[in-house]
Design a protein around this motif. Structure first.
Motif, short mmCIF file in Angstrom:
data_model
loop_
_atom_site.label_atom_id
_atom_site.label_comp_id
_atom_site.label_asym_id
_atom_site.label_seq_id
_atom_site.Cartn_x
_atom_site.Cartn_y
_atom_site.Cartn_z
N MET A 1 -6.49 9.54 -10.32
CA MET A 1 -5.53 10.13 -9.37
C MET A 1 -5.02 9.04 -8.42
O MET A 1 -5.83 8.35 -7.79
N ILE A 2 -3.71 8.89 -8.32
CA ILE A 2 -3.16 7.83 -7.47
C ILE A 2 -2.90 8.38 -6.07
O ILE A 2 -2.36 9.48 -5.91
N ASP A 3 -3.30 7.61 -5.08
CA ASP A 3 -3.15 8.05 -3.69
C ASP A 3 -1.76 7.66 -3.18
O ASP A 3 -1.47 6.48 -2.99
N LEU A 4 -0.91 8.64 -2.95
CA LEU A 4 0.47 8.36 -2.52
C LEU A 4 0.61 8.37 -0.99
O LEU A 4 1.70 8.21 -0.47
N ASN B 1 -3.55 1.51 -7.29
CA ASN B 1 -4.30 2.76 -7.06
C ASN B 1 -3.66 3.62 -5.98
O ASN B 1 -3.97 4.79 -5.85
N SER B 2 -2.84 2.98 -5.18
CA SER B 2 -2.28 3.72 -4.05
C SER B 2 -0.96 3.11 -3.61
O SER B 2 -0.67 1.95 -3.92
N VAL B 3 -0.22 3.89 -2.85
CA VAL B 3 1.01 3.40 -2.24
C VAL B 3 0.67 2.29 -1.24
O VAL B 3 1.34 1.26 -1.16
N LYS B 4 -0.42 2.50 -0.49
CA LYS B 4 -0.80 1.51 0.54
C LYS B 4 -1.01 0.12 -0.07
O LYS B 4 -0.68 -0.89 0.53
N GLN B 5 -1.55 0.12 -1.28
CA GLN B 5 -1.82 -1.16 -1.95
C GLN B 5 -0.54 -1.94 -2.24
O GLN B 5 -0.54 -3.16 -2.22
#
Ligand SMILES: Cc1cc2nc3c(=O)[nH]c(=O)nc-3n(C[C@H](O)[C@H](O)[C@H](O)COP(=O)(O)O)c2cc1C
Length: 333
Positions: free
Chosen positions: A1-4, A297-301
């Motif tokens: 699950m990708i963290d947006l 893995n995430s938008v923050k990345q």
């Protein structure tokens, strides 16, 4: 699950997509559809002090004329008890949205007088807005007004609102400043929680038959996004407060570029007016797909990873490739 998820104006958002001020967010059903399709927050259309003021003047004139029995008042029509003003309607819409939606609701204000900005700002805060966006649509057309005076208008306005309002404040700016970066720094130092880059100035046209100026509103296209992406990339590492991109964000590629440049949020308007509120869901699916394919893995990345301070060739955001770009033109391209 990708963290947006992302954080914008101190608000924790499920993802970076925010429908900006437009007739869509003025309508309760459309706003609900926007939330259902995944929009992370919404910005209401601006409350225009000018319209509130005009309406009040008209009403006063009408009541006064009737009191004097002037013919322009026509037959006597009392103001109905349930009459609600533009301001009342705006505040009621805001309260309805707050009680219906689970996402943050950002109010937008366009004032003309100091007291108007402050009093209406307080009204919007009391009605439950999660944040306040200042839509300062100021065209600096007077050659006697120096750039510094224009900038001080924005700073003084923000200072006054900051002293009176406790919710986060974002300023929606045009790109037409001598030093956009310095302007943002001053806004940050004065207590803004973020800036929205950039407002579109609508360009009046000349009707060649009537020789009149005709106002026109053309929706944007993706080509306008690059100006915003460049400035966000240039300033991301120098500015700590939130940056939202607005103007020309239509495709998932536009949105990804804004995030790589360092945007905390991306505003959508023209594209939603063209395609309908459900389009947010498509964009989010495509964003998730792109992130997975590129092993994020995430938008923050990914946020800010191609900003000026992180890019492989940061100078390309500035002047250095100007001559190369000019020389790269070929008649066949
Ligand atoms: C019909 C329409 C109404 C708008 N009303 C407002 C408004 O009330 N306040 C505001 O700050 N921006 C307003 N905007 C500007 C949009 O919120 C947005 O910033 C701008 O259109 C650029 O984004 P876009 O390229 O995605 O359309 C409006 C735009 C349109 C097309």
């Amino acid at each position: 699950m990708i963290d947006l998820s992302t954080t914008y104006l101190g608000l924790k958002l499920a993802n970076p997509l925010i429908p900006s001020s437009s007739p869509l967010t003025a309508n309760l059903d459309d706003a609900k559809r926007l939330e259902d399709s995944g929009a992370a927050a919404i910005v209401l259309p601006s409350l225009f002090e000018e319209s509130v003021h005009h309406e009040q003047k008209q009403l006063e004139k009408y009541i006064h004329s009737q009191a004097l029995g002037l013919s322009e008042a026509g037959s006597f029509h009392p103001v109905p008890d349930d009459y609600s003003s533009e301001l009342d309607n705006y505040l009621e819409h805001l309260q309805q949205l707050k009680s219906t939606l689970n996402i943050p609701v950002i109010a937008s204000l366009n004032g003309i007088s100091d007291s108007g900005w402050i009093e209406h700002g307080k009204d919007l805060m009391s009605a439950g807005a999660d944040a306040l966006e200042l839509n300062v649509y100021y065209v600096a057309a007077d050659p006697d007004e120096a750039a510094n005076d224009v900038e001080n208008r924005y700073i003084n306005l923000l200072q006054q609102l900051r002293d009176n309002i406790s919710i986060p404040i974002a300023m929606k700016l045009s790109s037409q400043f001598s030093s956009v970066g310095n302007m943002l720094l001053r806004l940050e130092q004065t207590g803004a929680s973020g800036a929205v880059l950039f407002n579109r100035f609508y360009q009046p046209d000349i009707d060649l038959e009537s020789l009149r100026i005709k106002p026109q509103l053309a929706l944007s296209s993706s080509t306008e996004a690059l100006l915003r992406i460049r400035w966000i990339a240039l300033l991301r590492s120098r500015i700590d407060f939130s940056l939202a991109a607005t103007g020309g964000f239509h495709t998932v590629e536009d949105i990804i570029k804004a995030l790589l440049a360092g945007a905390d949020a991306v505003y959508l308007c023209s594209v939603l007016l063209n395609t309908g509120p459900g389009y947010c869901a498509d964009l989010l699916k495509q964003l998730e797909h792109w992130l997975a394919e590129h092993e994020y893995n995430s938008v923050k990345q990914m946020q800010g990873s191609v900003s000026r301070s992180c890019a492989i060739n940061p100078a390309a955001y500035e002047h250095s490739n100007y001559v190369d770009v000019i020389n790269s033109y070929s008649k066949d391209t």
